[in-house]
Design an enzyme around this catalytic site. Structure first.
Site, PDB file in Angstrom:
ATOM      1  N   HIS A  39       1.054  -0.870  -0.002  1.00 34.04           N
ATOM      2  CA  HIS A  39       0.285   0.174   0.888  1.00 34.04           C
ATOM      3  C   HIS A  39       1.016   1.545  -0.092  1.00 34.04           C
ATOM      4  CE1 HIS A  39      -4.447  -1.204   0.528  1.00 34.04           C
ATOM      5  NE2 HIS A  39      -3.608  -2.203   0.873  1.00 34.04           N
ATOM      6  N   GLU A 113     -10.164   2.957  -3.124  1.00 28.85           N
ATOM      7  CA  GLU A 113     -10.255   3.479  -4.117  1.00 28.85           C
ATOM      8  C   GLU A 113      -9.695   5.245  -4.048  1.00 28.85           C
ATOM      9  OE1 GLU A 113     -14.053   5.796  -6.528  1.00 28.85           O
ATOM     10  OE2 GLU A 113     -14.660   4.124  -5.146  1.00 28.85           O
TER      11      GLU A 113
END
Length: 274
Positions: A39, A113
């Site tokens: 991430h 998102e």
């Protein structure tokens, strides 16, 4: 069945010494590979992932490669649509060559998102950008000079060169359980699934082998473990093996490095003889 272990590059246990110790332990214990996740940026109050402290996956694997000689190096997974394929292709080719051909590229389309928004990448185009990104990377890895017509990714590549190219092909395993992800995996080198309980493994393997029966297509699963449930993993691993799963990677959930190392060792013992 081959076994891998996730490196401690996330959360409070992450750090150069932890990663080094875990990589060396994995090689000494006989694991087949070590793995990282990705991430780049996450919302402040996100319930998942539980930590924003994700050390960069490619650099983490490079650090691990420098202290090992045998274990393969995998990503579980890189979110390809978040990255421009050209610099990523350069990074991965360099790592492949520095490690003497040990890299496995696990790749996925992503799901967060807000992360796409922060990086200015259209979330609804992520599947198309992923397919085009893989094709672009494979082009620069194999063509010299390279030409590529891009539709979704900003790029103009006409009669250009990108060196170094990988010393050997980088296998691409696709993560994700959606129909689109499975179909994408079947066009490439392997499927790297998550959250697949043992009782569902046989049906998934049957579905995949109906289209890719050969050993050149790898079926891999990612599982979680900790000191409380690792003793149960031997039975699960036996079921996965009987179902035809070729590779299982465990991601220890322990928050400190000593507990992580103990869990990794226990998981490896569970897989002995399989």
């Amino acid at each position: 069945m081959q076994l891998g272990i996730h490196l401690p590059h996330i959360g409070r246990k992450a750090g150069p010494d932890s990663i080094r110790r875990a990589a060396i332990q994995a090689e000494e214990l006989g694991f087949d590979d070590v793995w990282v996740s990705e991430h780049i940026i996450v919302p402040k109050d996100a319930g998942y992932p539980p930590s924003a402290n994700f050390w960069d996956p490619v650099l983490t694997l490079t650090w691990a490669a420098a202290v090992t000689t045998r274990v393969r190096l995998g990503t579980s997974v890189l979110v390809l649509p978040l990255r421009h394929p050209l610099p990523l292709a350069k990074e991965l080719a360099t790592l492949q060559n520095l490690s003497n051909g040990r890299l496995i590229l696990g790749a996925g389309v992503g799901w967060l998102e807000a992360e796409f928004d922060a990086l200015g990448v259209p979330f609804k185009q992520r599947g198309r950008r992923m397919d085009e990104g893989i094709a672009m990377m494979r082009a620069v890895w194999t063509q010299d000079p390279v030409n590529f017509e891009a539709q979704w990714i900003p790029a103009t590549i006409r009669d250009m060169r990108a060196q170094p190219q990988p010393v050997q092909p980088i296998p691409i395993w696709i993560g994700g359980g959606s129909d689109a992800a499975i179909q994408r995996a079947l066009r490439l080198d392997g499927w790297h699934g998550t959250r697949t309980p043992p009782e569902q493994a046989a049906a998934l393997v049957k579905r995949l082998r109906a289209e890719r029966p050969g050993p050149d297509f790898v079926i891999s699963l990612r599982v979680t473990c900790n000191q409380h449930n690792v003793a149960l993993m031997r039975d699960a691993l036996a079921v996965y093996q009987d179902a035809g799963v070729q590779h299982v990677m465990a991601a220890p959930e322990d928050r400190d490095i000593d507990s992580y190392l103990a869990t990794a060792e226990a998981f490896r013992r569970c897989g002995q003889g399989l």
